[in-house]
Design an enzyme around this catalytic site. Structure first.
Site, PDB file in Angstrom:
ATOM      1  CB  SER A  54      15.317  35.714   7.777  1.00 24.57           C
ATOM      2  OG  SER A  54      15.901  35.859   9.045  1.00 24.57           O
ATOM      3  CG  HIS A 110      15.686  40.407   9.477  1.00 30.18           C
ATOM      4  ND1 HIS A 110      14.360  40.457   9.816  1.00 30.18           N
ATOM      5  CD2 HIS A 110      16.012  39.093   9.429  1.00 30.18           C
ATOM      6  CE1 HIS A 110      13.902  39.229   9.961  1.00 30.18           C
ATOM      7  NE2 HIS A 110      14.888  38.384   9.730  1.00 30.18           N
TER       8      HIS A 110
END
Length: 196
Positions: A54, A110
């Site tokens: 991610s 992230h």
């Protein structure tokens, strides 16, 4: 996949070459660098273990932002650049909000992937139509300085705070396995101390 679809949105707003067609190698490199950078950033900020792709996806979103920033003036005010910027920001806000509400998701990773993708995109991708004005040169310089310093300081900090701490802790404990050599030396010392 999403990166190339979103880039088609830029192409519809203005006449430009497709990012997917032109920058295949650069996008692949930025994908992997974002993954490494995001996981590095997460390991320095948090105490929990987390790895995942991610961070790479957030890096691709950052790459889109970097491309948009690099070509902001080349796109012009009627190109839909503001609309595309809003779309990317909304996608980022939704994903970060989901990460905040779910304790299993590592938003630090992230954020690290996003930063590496943003500044890496500013550095690696080229300005539209080969324009190298003073603005794009400054943007590329800022991107290069950030990415290089991010990885240098990140790996130095990782080695200094995490790996040295682990090896110091291993020197104090008798049951830590760091490849076998230290354990064998410790066991030999313990056996010699017991026998004497």
């Amino acid at each position: 996949f999403f990166f190339f679809q979103a880039e088609d949105g830029i192409r519809d707003f203005c006449l430009s070459r497709g990012l997917g067609d032109v920058y295949k190698r650069q996008i692949a490199i930025l994908y992997f660098l974002s993954g490494i950078g995001g996981n590095l950033f997460s390991s320095l900020i948090t105490n929990s273990l987390s790895v995942g792709a991610s961070t790479c996806i957030f890096g691709l979103l950052g790459t889109q932002l970097g491309y948009l920033i690099l070509n902001w003036y080349a796109l012009g005010p009627n190109s839909g650049r503001e609309k595309f910027l809003c779309i990317i920001i909304i996608i980022l806000m939704i994903n970060l909000l989901v990460g905040i509400t779910n304790p299993v998701i590592d938003n630090w990773g992230h954020l690290g992937g996003l930063l590496v993708g943003l500044f890496g995109g500013m550095w690696v991708l080229n300005a539209m139509a080969g324009e190298q004005d003073s603005y794009s040169k400054k943007v590329k310089t800022v991107g290069m300085i950030f990415v290089i310093s991010f990885f240098i300081f990140g790996f130095v900090a990782l080695y200094t705070f995490c790996l040295l701490y682990t090896s110091d802790a291993a020197d104090d404990l008798l049951c830590v396995d760091l490849g076998g050599r230290r354990i064998l030396k410790k066991k030999i010392k313990i056996i010699q101390m017991k026998s004497s």
